[in-house]
Design an enzyme around this catalytic site. Structure first.
Site, PDB file in Angstrom:
ATOM      1  N   PRO A 264       0.794  -1.232   0.000  1.00 34.13           N
ATOM      2  CA  PRO A 264       0.000   0.000   0.000  1.00 34.13           C
ATOM      3  C   PRO A 264       0.827   1.284   0.000  1.00 34.13           C
ATOM      4  O   PRO A 264       1.911   1.340   0.596  1.00 34.13           O
ATOM      5  CB  PRO A 264      -0.764  -0.110   1.325  1.00 34.13           C
ATOM      6  CG  PRO A 264       0.174  -0.840   2.233  1.00 34.13           C
ATOM      7  CD  PRO A 264       1.002  -1.758   1.373  1.00 34.13           C
ATOM      8  N   ASP A 265       0.303   2.305  -0.631  1.00 33.21           N
ATOM      9  CA  ASP A 265       0.836   3.651  -0.447  1.00 33.21           C
ATOM     10  C   ASP A 265       0.499   4.062   1.008  1.00 33.21           C
ATOM     11  O   ASP A 265      -0.291   3.395   1.682  1.00 33.21           O
ATOM     12  CB  ASP A 265       0.187   4.613  -1.458  1.00 33.21           C
ATOM     13  CG  ASP A 265       1.043   5.844  -1.704  1.00 33.21           C
ATOM     14  OD1 ASP A 265       1.994   6.083  -0.932  1.00 33.21           O
ATOM     15  OD2 ASP A 265       0.757   6.584  -2.673  1.00 33.21           O
TER      16      ASP A 265
END
Ligand SMILES: *[C@@H]1O[C@H](CO)[C@@H](O)[C@H](O)[C@H]1NC(C)=O
Ligand SMILES: *[C@@H]1O[C@H](CO)[C@@H](O)[C@H](O)[C@H]1NC(C)=O
Ligand SMILES: *[C@@H]1O[C@H](CO)[C@@H](O)[C@H](O)[C@H]1NC(C)=O
Ligand SMILES: *[C@@H]1O[C@H](CO)[C@@H](O)[C@H](O)[C@H]1NC(C)=O
Ligand SMILES: *[C@@H]1O[C@H](CO)[C@@H](O)[C@H](O)[C@H]1NC(C)=O
Ligand SMILES: *[C@@H]1O[C@H](CO)[C@@H](O)[C@H](O)[C@H]1NC(C)=O
Ligand SMILES: *[C@@H]1O[C@H](CO)[C@@H](O)[C@H](O)[C@H]1NC(C)=O
Ligand SMILES: *[C@@H]1O[C@H](CO)[C@@H](O)[C@H](O)[C@H]1NC(C)=O
Ligand SMILES: *[C@@H]1O[C@H](CO)[C@@H](O)[C@H](O)[C@H]1NC(C)=O
Ligand SMILES: *[C@@H]1O[C@H](CO)[C@@H](O)[C@H](O)[C@H]1NC(C)=O
Ligand SMILES: *[C@@H]1O[C@H](CO)[C@@H](O)[C@H](O)[C@H]1NC(C)=O
Ligand SMILES: CC(=O)N[C@H]1CO[C@H](CO)[C@@H](O)[C@@H]1O
Length: 799
Positions: A264-265
């Site tokens: 994930p960012d």
């Protein structure tokens, strides 16, 4: 073969029990995907994970080290931002950013830069790289992050993403393609910290748009060996991108057969089981504890098969790129000195020069480019010289970084920002050239300079004219009698503004003003930039101060050459048609050799060969998509962005997608087509086995298009021959779409055959009902040309 047998066993064990959102086909253990080049890495990863407890698997998927009781150990991947250089690191190179690299349209350079940059990451001890990027694709020209990405054309972006991923992997690091998916703007990508009413935007697009535009480059990259994907902060269909099982599990893992890790960012994971079941493989150690995940396995909210799959996906890339050979140096501190740069500066200069696009060049009156030892050169604009302090400004995510930068701009800002150890400015490179040529060079490195001496008559706005031994000492009495400047021995600073319009030869210390310098010059070089980066979108597509600067210079200088470096399309209509604007050179963020590369092209050491990666409109209102400020961002324009929109609605661009001139000329020969796989063309849908990237036959060449290219001018140069396909009406496609390009270097007079291999995917459309790529029946037109609106020949093929 052994590994394949193991998969089917595993699928017996786990496949049937796989619950909820992650369908069994998205588990690597299901055997749904023929792993091909990933088979060996999978076998190693599977064997390694088999020796771990669940608690150890949880450590791996949450980024912790493991020192197993069994003697297996794992060091968490050292993750780092950047692609065109290492973010936040001393003593590394700043390569051309994604938008500049894409403007080369050169597949060898896509690979070479990614490999060279990848080596720097490798030697600094980083394993997992946050980049390169095909998201944003470039839906809106106002998007802040376009410098990091490639092009709004999915085919060009697909080739660039695939080549840069495989180039970085070859360098020994895991390249993580990002930001997945439909992450097209910065505005509202996170909720405001104080404003509780604000919402993260949701991108809503139909399946046809997703497949034909935004997913397309990711598919090419998966097929090329992408082993990690970063999902975005923004939402899709009102679910966080990282928790959207449709885009992560169904599209990426099942349909594209992605065998790697989805990570994930920042702040893009919000649930424990929701994220894990949706297909996120790496995440937070507070949302994913061994207790939480084991409880989920016990009561059916989660599965053991999925946990094993997550752990395997976390380590498969490590084996795939060969990090298990134990040879990589340890992670460096951010200020450590290591000799990682090799001869990369030479490659950087080459790639940067090859990326520059010559938009306009009028040589009819002896002006324009290339320059030929001009006697007097005037340089204008803050973008020509160094910023007051540099080379790196402070990292500023969420900062308003634009719209222009008061200094030479060669990087975007944010996590893709380059870490310059030096920056060659045009001013420095031009000064070196002027010294060698015996030219005189003068400058006003300010976009809005006004001569404050004109009202006072004093020397206030002028540079000091210290000493009497400057060049002005060569004035003879006849001319100095007309000089209002300090003249020989001048001690009074500049002269009165009222008399400033002096002629060349009347002394060099003309009162500095934009028009005075412009008037006294054989060539006037005006430098413009447009700045933006991560966290903030662009405020404008042109800048009034800079446009006024060009117009002021051009009013007095009949050989005005404009140089632009921009993060996204920069409009030029305020001045581009002025007859005194003889040439325009246009580029992206060029990296550390920016000034040298620009001078190489201005002086003709390098013949320009870059091409536009997006359309330059006449007016910003000509673009279909602005920034979205509402919580729901519906991609109602479908696939009609950039040139697809201009073509469909018959809007005349200022410069079309694919445009770019040269100092030489090229002629195209007849275009011919050959079906290379009749049998495949007779089936509407692909039927090949499911492999990494998707069904294998989507990537098979079915038609070859051939033409000849001749350098009909008197200089060597390179042309990017572009292939555009028009589908039969039934496919409901844009008027024409890029489906091939080849950059061909040719000596003066030389001729070469150019061929384009057209894959099944390249002539398919997304059949939303069948959920499959389909061929249309009817007449396809294959046109070859120098830009999307400069087609030189075509051929029709019945399918
Ligand atoms: C050690 O590894 C073996 C297989 O390699 C496995 O059967 C066993 O459960 C592992 N023991 C622990 C404590 O993880
Ligand atoms: C999006 O951002 C703008 C500007 O910051 C703000 O005015 C607007 O309320 C935001 N929209 C949503 C849905 O949060
Ligand atoms: C969005 O949701 C609708 C309805 O649930 C679904 O049909 C569609 O496939 C979804 N699209 C995406 C991109 O997830
Ligand atoms: C399973 O256990 C977890 C952790 O206690 C809990 O959050 C979840 O609601 C449970 N699910 C079901 C279906 O009981
Ligand atoms: C850089 O060095 C490598 C290896 O020595 C060489 O192959 C390559 O051609 C050089 N590149 C440039 C641009 O000089
Ligand atoms: C500009 O004007 C000068 C002086 O009239 C002339 O010599 C020169 O050829 C002109 N250059 C161009 C490019 O028109
Ligand atoms: C540019 O010139 C203007 C007007 O003379 C001045 O106000 C401004 O401060 C200058 N900008 C810089 C960056 O020096
Ligand atoms: C002095 O200037 C005049 C007028 O521009 C010119 O004709 C003459 O050649 C110059 N003399 C010298 C010595 O440069
Ligand atoms: C001074 O300049 C004017 C206008 O350019 C010109 O007509 C005149 O001959 C010049 N005088 C001398 C002494 O050179
Ligand atoms: C072009 O430049 C010349 C100076 O060389 C100037 O006299 C002329 O007015 C300019 N033309 C325009 C249209 O501004
Ligand atoms: C662009 O178009 C708009 C609306 O058509 C118009 O108002 C505006 O003046 C145009 N801008 C420029 C710079 O031509
Ligand atoms: C989007 C979706 O299907 N979500 C489901 C995922 O699985 C959990 C547990 O079975 C369901 O509660 C969700 O509705």
């Amino acid at each position: 073969m052994k590994a394949a047998a193991a998969f089917s066993l595993a699928s017996l064990l786990y496949g049937a029990s796989a619950a909820s959102n992650t369908t069994s086909a998205a588990l690597l253990s299901s055997g749904h995907v023929k792993l091909g080049e990933f088979a060996e890495a999978y076998a190693k990863a599977k064997a390694f994970v088999a020796g771990l407890t669940n608690a150890e698997k949880v450590s791996i998927i949450t980024g912790s080290d493991v020192d197993s009781s069994n003697g297996s150990s794992w060091t968490a991947l050292a993750n780092k931002d950047g692609f065109a250089g290492i973010n936040y690191q001393y003593y590394v190179s700043g390569f051309p950013m994604g938008n500049a690299l894409a403007m080369t349209w050169d597949k060898d350079y896509f690979d070479a830069e990614a490999y060279a940059s990848g080596r720097e990451f490798y030697l600094m001890g980083y394993n997992l790289i946050n980049g390169p990027e095909a998201g944003p694709l470039g839906r809106t020209p106002w998007g802040g992050r376009q410098a990091e990405a490639f092009s709004p054309d999915p085919y060009l972006s697909g080739v660039a993403l695939a080549k840069t991923i495989s180039g970085m992997n070859r360098a020994g690091v895991i390249a993580g393609g990002r930001h997945y998916l439909l992450n097209e703007q910065e505005t509202n990508r996170t909720t405001g910290t104080s404003d509780t009413t604000s919402a993260v935007y949701s991108s809503n697009a139909d399946e046809k748009t997703i497949h034909e535009l935004y997913l397309w480059p990711f598919q090419d990259a998966v097929q090329a060996g992408m082993a990690a994907v970063m999902c975005a902060m923004s939402h899709v269909n009102n679910t966080g991108s990282c928790e959207n099982s449709h885009i992560v599990s169904e599209l990426l893992k099942e349909e594209l057969g992605f065998p790697g890790m989805v990570f994930p960012d920042v702040n893009s994971q919000s649930t424990s089981y929701g994220s894990a079941n949706a297909g996120l493989d790496y995440g937070s150690s507070s949302l994913w504890t061994a207790d939480i995940l084991n409880a989920g396995i016990s009561n059916g909210s989660f599965t053991q098969a999925r946990l094993d799959d997550m752990a395997i996906r976390n380590v498969i890339g490590y084996y795939f790129v060969g990090l298990d050979d134990g040879k990589q140096p340890d992670e460096a501190g951010s200020t450590d000195y290591r000799d990682v740069r090799s001869n990369h500066s030479a490659l950087i200069r080459e790639v940067s020069a090859a990326s520059l696009v010559l938009l306009k060049n009028d040589v009819t009156n002896g002006g324009g480019l290339p320059l030929n030892r001009p006697r007097t050169i005037s340089v204008f604009g803050a973008h020509a010289g160094p910023a007051m302090a540099g080379p790196n400004q402070a990292f500023s995510v969420q900062g308003s970084s634009g719209p222009t930068y008061q200094g030479h701009l060669a990087s975007g800002s944010g996590s893709g920002q380059l870490s310059f150890s030096y920056l060659m400015t045009p001013f420095q490179s031009l000064t070196t050239r002027a010294a060698a040529d015996g030219s005189m060079i003068r400058w006003i490195l300010n976009d809005t300079y006004t001569d404050s001496s004109s009202s006072s008559g004093g020397g206030m706005g002028s540079p000091p004219t210290t000493g009497g031994n400057g060049p002005s000492g060569s004035s003879n009495s006849s001319s100095s009698s007309n000089s209002t400047a300090g003249g020989p021995g001048g001690s009074t600073g500049g002269g009165g503004g009222g008399n400033a319009l002096s002629n060349l030869g009347q002394g060099t210390a003309v009162t500095p003003s934009i028009t005075n310098y412009a008037e006294d010059s054989e060539v006037c070089l005006v430098f413009l930039n447009s700045f933006a980066g991560e966290g903030a979108d662009r405020e404008e597509l042109y800048n009034t101060d800079q446009d006024t600067l060009v117009k002021s210079v051009a009013s007095e200088c009949n050989n005005t050459v404009v140089v632009i470096n921009t993060v996204g399309p920069r409009l030029v209509d305020a001045w581009v048609e002025l007859e005194n604007v003889t040439a325009v050179l246009y580029g992206g963020m060029l990296g550390q050799e920016s000034g040298n590369a620009i001078a190489d092209v201005l002086y003709g050491d390098v013949n320009p060969s870059g091409k536009l990666i997006n359309t330059i409109a006449k007016n910003e209102s000509d673009y279909p998509v602005k920034i979205c400020y509402t919580a729901q961002c519906d991609f109602d324009e479908g696939v009609y962005i950039d040139y697809r929109h201009f073509d469909r609605y018959n809007v005349t661009p200022r410069y079309p997608f694919g445009h770019g001139l040269s100092y030489t000329t090229f002629e195209y020969g007849d275009v011919t087509a050959k079906k290379t796989n009749e049998k495949a063309l007779s089936a509407t849908y692909p039927s090949g086995p499911m492999a990494v990237g998707g069904k294998t036959d989507l990537f098979e060449t079915v038609i070859t298009i051939t033409t000849t290219l001749t350098n009909s001018g008197s200089r060597s140069g390179a042309e990017v021959a572009q292939l555009y396909v028009s589908y039969p009406d039934a496919a409901a496609q844009p008027i024409r779409q890029l489906r091939g390009f080849e950059k061909v270097p040719l000596e003066a007079g030389a001729k070469e055959t150019v061929s384009f291999a057209v894959r099944r995917k390249d002539i398919s459309y997304w059949d939303a009902e069948a959920k499959e790529w389909a061929l249309a029946t009817g007449t396809y037109t294959f046109a070859v040309g120098s830009s999307s609106r400069d087609l030189r020949g075509s051929v029709e093929v019945q399918i």
